[in-house]
Design a protein around this motif. Structure first.
Motif, mmCIF file in Angstrom:
data_model
loop_
_atom_site.group_PDB
_atom_site.id
_atom_site.type_symbol
_atom_site.label_atom_id
_atom_site.label_comp_id
_atom_site.label_asym_id
_atom_site.label_seq_id
_atom_site.Cartn_x
_atom_site.Cartn_y
_atom_site.Cartn_z
ATOM 1 N N CYS A 104 -11.578 42.990 106.605
ATOM 2 C CA CYS A 104 -12.189 41.731 107.020
ATOM 3 C C CYS A 104 -11.357 40.583 106.462
ATOM 4 O O CYS A 104 -11.111 40.509 105.252
ATOM 5 N N ARG A 105 -10.927 39.689 107.321
ATOM 6 C CA ARG A 105 -10.085 38.561 106.930
ATOM 7 C C ARG A 105 -10.843 37.579 106.031
ATOM 8 O O ARG A 105 -10.252 36.905 105.212
ATOM 9 N N THR A 106 -12.170 37.550 106.134
ATOM 10 C CA THR A 106 -12.956 36.595 105.361
ATOM 11 C C THR A 106 -13.386 37.152 104.010
ATOM 12 O O THR A 106 -13.092 36.577 102.976
ATOM 13 N N CYS A 107 -14.075 38.295 104.002
ATOM 14 C CA CYS A 107 -14.634 38.815 102.745
ATOM 15 C C CYS A 107 -13.787 39.913 102.107
ATOM 16 O O CYS A 107 -14.034 40.307 100.981
ATOM 17 N N PHE A 115 -6.679 43.662 110.759
ATOM 18 C CA PHE A 115 -7.493 42.580 110.229
ATOM 19 C C PHE A 115 -8.448 42.086 111.308
ATOM 20 O O PHE A 115 -8.061 41.946 112.467
ATOM 21 N N TYR A 116 -9.698 41.840 110.916
ATOM 22 C CA TYR A 116 -10.737 41.414 111.847
ATOM 23 C C TYR A 116 -11.816 40.684 111.058
ATOM 24 O O TYR A 116 -11.683 40.469 109.858
ATOM 25 N N LEU A 117 -12.880 40.283 111.727
ATOM 26 C CA LEU A 117 -14.055 39.737 111.046
ATOM 27 C C LEU A 117 -15.141 40.793 111.093
ATOM 28 O O LEU A 117 -15.529 41.243 112.177
ATOM 29 N N CYS A 118 -15.633 41.196 109.931
ATOM 30 C CA CYS A 118 -16.688 42.201 109.887
ATOM 31 C C CYS A 118 -17.969 41.617 110.492
ATOM 32 O O CYS A 118 -18.099 40.395 110.612
ATOM 33 N N LYS A 151 -20.903 41.127 109.331
ATOM 34 C CA LYS A 151 -21.594 40.202 108.445
ATOM 35 C C LYS A 151 -20.938 38.821 108.488
ATOM 36 O O LYS A 151 -21.618 37.798 108.610
ATOM 37 N N CYS A 152 -19.621 38.781 108.386
ATOM 38 C CA CYS A 152 -18.902 37.498 108.395
ATOM 39 C C CYS A 152 -18.926 36.856 109.786
ATOM 40 O O CYS A 152 -18.927 35.631 109.903
ATOM 41 N N LYS A 153 -18.961 37.673 110.800
ATOM 42 C CA LYS A 153 -18.999 37.146 112.171
ATOM 43 C C LYS A 153 -20.308 36.405 112.438
ATOM 44 O O LYS A 153 -20.337 35.421 113.162
#
Length: 119
Positions: free
Chosen positions: A76-79, A110-113, A115-117
């Motif tokens: 996840c790119r965010t968390c 890399f992606y947004l999981c 939860k972060c999405k």
């Protein structure tokens, strides 16, 4: 192989997570109270050099260790959450493009999981 190396390898191979050296140290300390962090780091480096474990390096995150089994990773790119994914083996395709044999590759997608999405 040292006793500590065997215990560390067993921890990594039995884990469903991608453990950090700190997590391995804390888990090992429960059964081996005399173990020190340097011993864990030294054994992790040896196990990695000998090709018995994988080391996953992700920017701004501690290295994580994983068992040897053909699979790739979603990050996840965010968390920074890390999870396994099984994609088509790209070895033959890469070798064809390069015109030579490759030893291995480490694919991180890399992606947004979820939860972060949502956030």
């Amino acid at each position: 192989m040292t006793r500590y190396a065997e215990l560390i390898l067993e921890l990594i191979n039995q884990s469903k997570e991608h453990l950090t050296a700190e997590q391995i140290f804390l888990a090992l300390k429960k059964t081996e109270p005399k173990v020190v962090q340097a011993t864990v780091y030294n054994n992790l480096n040896t196990l990695y050099r000998e090709g018995l474990i994988r080391k996953l390096s992700i920017e701004s995150s501690p290295d994580r260790y994983d068992r040897i089994r053909k699979h790739d990773h979603l990050v996840c790119r965010t968390c920074g959450a890390l999870s396994d994914i099984s994609l088509e083996d790209l070895t033959k395709n890469l070798e064809h493009q390069l015109g030579q044999r490759i030893l291995s590759y480490d694919l991180k997608v890399f992606y947004l999981c979820p939860k972060c999405k949502e956030e």
